[in-house]
Design an enzyme around this catalytic site. Structure first.
Site, PDB file in Angstrom:
ATOM      1  N   ALA A  31       9.090 -34.132  -9.364  1.00  0.00           N
ATOM      2  CA  ALA A  31      10.382 -33.747  -8.785  1.00  0.00           C
ATOM      3  C   ALA A  31      10.499 -34.174  -7.323  1.00  0.00           C
ATOM      4  CB  ALA A  31      10.552 -32.227  -8.895  1.00  0.00           C
ATOM      5  N   SER A  44      12.315 -37.358 -13.324  1.00  0.00           N
ATOM      6  CA  SER A  44      12.445 -35.909 -13.432  1.00  0.00           C
ATOM      7  C   SER A  44      13.908 -35.479 -13.434  1.00  0.00           C
ATOM      8  CB  SER A  44      11.734 -35.251 -12.244  1.00  0.00           C
ATOM      9  OG  SER A  44      12.021 -33.863 -12.190  1.00  0.00           O
ATOM     10  N   TYR A  92      14.631 -30.568 -18.639  1.00  0.00           N
ATOM     11  CA  TYR A  92      14.513 -29.118 -18.776  1.00  0.00           C
ATOM     12  C   TYR A  92      15.753 -28.652 -19.519  1.00  0.00           C
ATOM     13  CZ  TYR A  92      10.824 -28.999 -15.206  1.00  0.00           C
ATOM     14  OH  TYR A  92       9.660 -29.185 -14.496  1.00  0.00           O
ATOM     15  N   THR A 112      10.261 -31.173 -21.516  1.00  0.00           N
ATOM     16  CA  THR A 112       9.211 -30.296 -20.987  1.00  0.00           C
ATOM     17  C   THR A 112       9.321 -28.937 -21.667  1.00  0.00           C
ATOM     18  OG1 THR A 112       9.045 -31.433 -18.866  1.00  0.00           O
ATOM     19  CG2 THR A 112       8.353 -29.137 -18.910  1.00  0.00           C
ATOM     20  N   LYS A 155       6.536 -32.674 -24.148  1.00  0.00           N
ATOM     21  CA  LYS A 155       5.585 -32.689 -23.018  1.00  0.00           C
ATOM     22  C   LYS A 155       5.139 -31.268 -22.694  1.00  0.00           C
ATOM     23  CE  LYS A 155       5.263 -34.097 -18.137  1.00  0.00           C
ATOM     24  NZ  LYS A 155       5.062 -32.780 -17.512  1.00  0.00           N
ATOM     25  N   HIS A 172       1.133 -29.415 -16.985  1.00  0.00           N
ATOM     26  CA  HIS A 172       2.114 -29.416 -15.896  1.00  0.00           C
ATOM     27  C   HIS A 172       1.415 -29.585 -14.547  1.00  0.00           C
ATOM     28  CE1 HIS A 172       6.535 -28.578 -15.598  1.00  0.00           C
ATOM     29  NE2 HIS A 172       6.226 -28.536 -14.315  1.00  0.00           N
TER      30      HIS A 172
END
Length: 368
Positions: free
Chosen positions: A80, A107, A130, A156, A231, A255
């Site tokens: 990020a 990201s 996300y 994710t 992921k 992560h």
């Protein structure tokens, strides 16, 4: 920067150049940071069994990921807010990945949008997603990634809540005021503001959908034809479920040790996941890779490729695009040398027989 000889040396340069809040955000892990250390340490418990007297005058490191041919199995993980590291941020990383003929994952929480990254020129790029509470926003993000030419979605799945990152709490982490989460601009998703603790943790709690489940992987397949990589898988059970639910691939990831502390290193979890996938989908490793020898070890344990995160951020902070280019080149050179000294001329020649781990069953001595 000519004196840099390995990827790890960029970390100290980044520490000296970056504001403490930014460096700590990139470098730290969750709680006791045991898994953060273990992501690296576990690689040291794998030794080589090199084969000799093999003609290694020609080494081929090229591979194919989801149908896309790339020069090597070393790719860039989603990280990020890269403009905190360098003004060019994700632009520089995208250009470096393209120059190395490899894949970059952008990201969701990037400081450059999918459109901006696409504008840097050609390259194979995936979009990390996300799943937010507002599914209309998710649909918009996926459609934008498709239109911008992104080739896959990396979903994710290990972040229903953000891990407890104590450095971010101490520093009251927030995004510097001149930067924004570019993919969310104009979407009425609130702001990542300063709080009494981690501003990012507060923001994630407001926006990220904690009810995410396997049915949402199915739902994603109804809104996009792009392949979906799952992921954040660390177990055989979840690997089997990922395959059953139509994942196109699995990324073994903890992560960057930023979520649940005391989970295994990714290199230790890898083989279990590979065995459970049974060759039905490719399995990739993300976490702890700092050497070409690490890449070889992951490939020997069944990975189809690896992703690097922090080395990109630290080299970006140290030397912009040329830093990221150098990291990719150093890892490539080290990996090629490891292949040659192990007697492997192509990726398919790398096998489990080329390594021994301290978690292998002890070998019984032959009876005399």
């Amino acid at each position: 920067m000519d004196q840099i000889t390995n990827v790890m040396e960029y970390k100290e340069i980044a520490r000296q150049k970056l504001p403490k809040m930014v460096y700590d955000y990139y470098a730290s892990g969750a709680e006791d940071q045991w898994t953060l250390k273990e992501n690296r340490n576990a690689f040291s418990r794998i030794l080589f069994r090199p084969r000799i007297l093999i003609d290694v005058s020609k080494i081929d490191m090229s591979t194919t990921v989801l149908g896309f041919k790339i020069s090597m199995p070393i790719m860039i993980a989603p990280t990020a807010m890269q403009k905190m590291a360098h003004p060019e941020g994700e632009y520089a990383t995208a250009r470096a990945a393209s120059a190395a003929d490899t894949i970059m994952i952008l990201s969701s929480w990037a400081t450059s949008s999918v459109e901006e990254v696409a504008s840097t020129g050609p390259g194979v790029r995936f979009f990390q997603l996300y799943v937010l509470k507002d599914r209309n926003v998710v649909v918009q993000l996926v459609r934008r990634a498709e239109r911008a030419g992104f080739k896959a979605i990396a979903l994710t799945v290990d972040t229903p809540r953000l891990g407890r990152r104590e450095a971010d709490i101490k520093n009251r982490f927030t995004l510097p005021p001149h930067l924004t989460l570019k993919n969310y601009e104009g979407l009425d998703l609130g702001k990542l503001d300063k709080t009494d603790g981690s501003g990012l943790a507060s923001y994630a709690a407001e926006q990220v959908d904690q009810s995410l489940s396997w049915k949402d992987v199915k739902w994603l397949q109804t809104i996009t034809s792009l392949p979906i990589l799952v992921k954040g898988v660390l177990t055989a059970e979840d690997a089997r479920l990922a395959v059953q639910n139509g994942a196109a691939g699995i990324i073994v990831s903890n992560h960057g040790a930023r979520q649940l502390d005391y989970v295994p290193s990714t290199i230790m979890a890898l083989e279990e996941v590979v065995k459970a996938a049974q060759g039905r989908v490719p399995v990739f490793l993300d976490g702890g890779v700092r050497r070409g020898t690490d890449v070889f070890k992951a490939m020997a344990l069944g990975a189809s490729g690896i992703f690097i995160g922090r080395p990109v951020l630290f080299s970006l902070a140290a030397d912009g695009e040329s830093g990221v280019r150098k990291v990719l080149q150093m890892l490539r050179d080290e990996f090629e040398l490891t292949m040659a000294l192990s007697g492997c001329r192509s990726l398919k020649e790398i096998s489990r027989h080329h390594i021994v781990t301290d978690w292998d069953a002890p070998r019984v001595a032959p009876r005399l």
